[in-house]
Design an enzyme around this catalytic site. Structure first.
Site, PDB file in Angstrom:
ATOM      1  CB  THR A  69      35.659  46.757  44.513  1.00  0.00           C
ATOM      2  OG1 THR A  69      37.061  46.030  44.886  1.00  0.00           O
ATOM      3  CG2 THR A  69      35.711  48.125  45.549  1.00  0.00           C
ATOM      4  CE1 TYR A 132      34.996  38.754  60.306  1.00  0.00           C
ATOM      5  CE2 TYR A 132      35.985  35.703  60.764  1.00  0.00           C
ATOM      6  CZ  TYR A 132      35.095  37.253  61.123  1.00  0.00           C
ATOM      7  OH  TYR A 132      34.578  37.925  61.899  1.00  0.00           O
ATOM      8  CE1 TYR A 158      40.944  43.296  43.250  1.00  0.00           C
ATOM      9  CE2 TYR A 158      38.583  42.992  43.194  1.00  0.00           C
ATOM     10  CZ  TYR A 158      40.043  43.962  42.982  1.00  0.00           C
ATOM     11  OH  TYR A 158      39.187  45.136  43.665  1.00  0.00           O
ATOM     12  CE  LYS A 186      41.293  45.759  39.759  1.00  0.00           C
ATOM     13  NZ  LYS A 186      40.085  45.620  41.368  1.00  0.00           N
TER      14      LYS A 186
END
Length: 317
Positions: A69, A132, A158, A186
């Site tokens: 990110t 999305y 993730y 993660k």
């Protein structure tokens, strides 16, 4: 807690939880989600991007995670993403593991990113859940199976449902754990009961805490390491926390978590995610992180001055 993950029984005397047996890289400790640096025109500055990866590695980080990110990966073109991975892998040159973010909304693009990362020498790939469009159990399992089949380096899930709109059930994590080559997860859900149960049910996987609010608590529930935005700016602070915990000094680790809370509050001032690059530009790092890529934006002068005052007051400058 399963014995397989109980760091207190480790032969080396380490108190931190041990990585999962299915993780060939043994990911642990501090793994900063490194930035993508930009020039003022918002073009990628590959040299400064690599310099930041070197900066955290020299600060004691146990691994480097480009294109998370903090790397602003959704705002980059596929070619830019490949360039970032190449720059970071070349700079780190095996000093610590590089686990590259390769996730995309489509399985096809994710596989292409993963194959590229492997081809240029990344040690592992981090695959954010597709975003999305909604993702169900079978879709998630098929997606990760195809990525894992495409590469020989370890794959890490993730999980960040607040940004992707897709959360993984505990049952889905159990199914993902059965995929050959899937090494860990993660977690940035900040759902501690979910995380605790996932760790308990899947001791063969490595789990990394994905929030600076849960570094010490993450270690307590069985995470072997932490993907820390604060460590992008002050890697030595977060490394000290991990090492204190690993040495059995939980009191010191708690004190350092408290300090991380203060730093986290300071860098969360202003526009979303602006704090890390602003703090890096305040600290004398030897490279210019530049702006964020639009529509993300930098702190204004007032917020920047307040951040600098906060960091001064914390004795970090």
């Amino acid at each position: 807690m399963h014995d397989e993950r109980d760091g207190h029984s480790a032969s080396d005397g380490g108190h931190a939880p041990k990585p999962g047996a299915d993780d060939p890289l043994g990911m642990h400790g501090v793994v900063p989600p490194t930035i993508t640096a930009f020039d003022e025109d918002e073009s990628v500055d590959y040299e400064a991007t690599a310099a930041h990866a070197r900066y955290v590695a020299e600060g004691g980080a146990h691994g480097v995670f480009p294109l998370g990110t903090n790397g602003e990966f959704p705002l980059l073109t596929p070619e830019e993403r490949e360039g970032v991975v190449e720059a970071v892998v070349e700079e780190i040159d095996g000093d610590v593991p590089v686990i590259a973010g390769v996730g995309a909304p489509s399985t096809r693009q994710t596989v292409a990113h993963a194959e590229h990362a492997e081809s240029v020498g990344a040690d592992g790939v981090v695959v954010v859940t597709p975003y999305y469009f909604p993702l169900d159990h079978d879709g998630a399992v098929n997606h990760y199976q195809r990525v894992a089949d495409a590469v020989d380096i370890p794959v890490y899930v993730y999980h960040i449902p607040s940004k992707t709109g897709n959360s993984l059930s505990l049952e889905t994590v159990d199914a993902l754990a059965d995929i050959d080559n899937l090494a860990g997860l993660k977690d940035s859900s900040k759902d501690v009961p979910w995380l605790g149960q996932a760790i308990d049910a899947n001791p063969e996987l490595t789990f990394l805490a994905g929030s600076d609010s849960l570094l010490f608590p993450g270690l307590e529930v069985g995470c072997t390491g932490m993907v820390s935005a604060v460590a992008n700016v002050f890697p030595e602070l977060v490394v000290d926390l991990y090492e204190a915990y690993d040495e059995g000094d939980e009191e010191r680790a708690r004190e350092l978590q408290s300090e991380v809370y203060d730093v986290r509050d300071a860098i969360k001032r202003g526009p979303y995610m602006a704090g890390v690059k602003t703090a890096l530009s305040i600290r004398d790092t030897g490279f210019d992180p530049g702006p964020l890529r639009s529509p993300l934006r930098k702190m204004d002068d007032e917020d920047r001055a307040a951040l600098e005052a906060d960091l001064e007051a914390l004795g970090l400058l």
